[in-house]
Design an enzyme around this catalytic site. Sequence first.
Site, mmCIF file in Angstrom:
data_model
loop_
_atom_site.group_PDB
_atom_site.id
_atom_site.type_symbol
_atom_site.label_atom_id
_atom_site.label_comp_id
_atom_site.label_asym_id
_atom_site.label_seq_id
_atom_site.Cartn_x
_atom_site.Cartn_y
_atom_site.Cartn_z
ATOM 1 N N GLU A 149 0.873 -1.180 0.000
ATOM 2 C CA GLU A 149 0.000 0.000 0.000
ATOM 3 C C GLU A 149 0.903 1.221 0.000
ATOM 4 O O GLU A 149 1.732 1.404 0.901
ATOM 5 C CB GLU A 149 -0.929 0.034 1.210
ATOM 6 C CG GLU A 149 -1.897 1.208 1.119
ATOM 7 C CD GLU A 149 -2.863 1.298 2.300
ATOM 8 O OE1 GLU A 149 -3.908 1.951 2.152
ATOM 9 O OE2 GLU A 149 -2.561 0.722 3.354
ATOM 10 N N GLU A 241 -12.457 1.668 5.647
ATOM 11 C CA GLU A 241 -11.396 2.295 6.433
ATOM 12 C C GLU A 241 -11.785 3.714 6.841
ATOM 13 O O GLU A 241 -10.929 4.507 7.233
ATOM 14 C CB GLU A 241 -10.069 2.290 5.668
ATOM 15 C CG GLU A 241 -8.866 2.459 6.592
ATOM 16 C CD GLU A 241 -7.543 2.519 5.868
ATOM 17 O OE1 GLU A 241 -6.506 2.371 6.529
ATOM 18 O OE2 GLU A 241 -7.534 2.725 4.639
#
Length: 286
Positions: A149, A241
């Site tokens: 990520e 998230e």
Amino acid sequence: MHSYTLGIVEWAMPVTGPAAVRLAAEAGLRGMELDFGDFEAGFPLANERVQQLYLEYGETYGVSFPSVALNAFAKNGMSRPRDSGKGLAAVAAIKACVQAAAAMGIPVVQAPSFDDGRIVTEDDFRNTAEKLRLACRLAADHGIIIASENVLSADETERLAAEVNQPNFRIMYDTQNYHLNHGYHQADLLRRIHPLVAQIHIKDGYNGTISSALLGEGENGFLETAGVIRETYAGDWLLLENYYHIRPLSDLDPRPVPAAGAGHRHRAANFSASALSAVAVLLTFR
């Protein structure tokens, strides 16, 4: 027909640990990405009893664990030289996390590059690629994917994949981070890199604040990105998230977690409502 499963990341819950698994289930979510924990804390998820507790709760409440995140890299980043203290800590985290993922049957290890591990210089890039390559080689024996990520451009993401050059290397795509950090067009970037995407963090935000807006109401072009997710079938898990349990989103609904079986309003800022919203936006094509 391609389908997605909706989950949440552990660090977006009002409580962490095995108890969070029950709360996620009560919110109608089917999975949770776990946090491996910090080097300084001895990597709690490396503890076999802790692993067992998560697995017991997961089986009891019907929640699976699609990925585990090496958020320890925020303090000891992959961008650090391998012979430095922080670089050695990053390598130790990789080795321990791959073993834990294998023991728990977790198919994806997420390797983030933020804070101490942010990729800025060419040395940062090469140090990160080196550690990702190591992670992929260790993970390959267990059939585990390593998902980076980061907030690299599409060109640099493709370059990173070429530099790592391992068949189990993928990307953990995020629907806000690229725009938040560099102003990149989220949908265009996903359209370029979607063959590399393993899973997706879904969140939105405004005023340059992370995870601060209901999906589709921020400044990151979430709805356009959702369209690209539909077009490309990127990933298989959509992992919430957004930080619904803290301000500003918690101001929209004071309940951090819904009661089991409670009714849900589309705009309520609790987990069940966010899950229903995400389903409505992203999963109607199933």
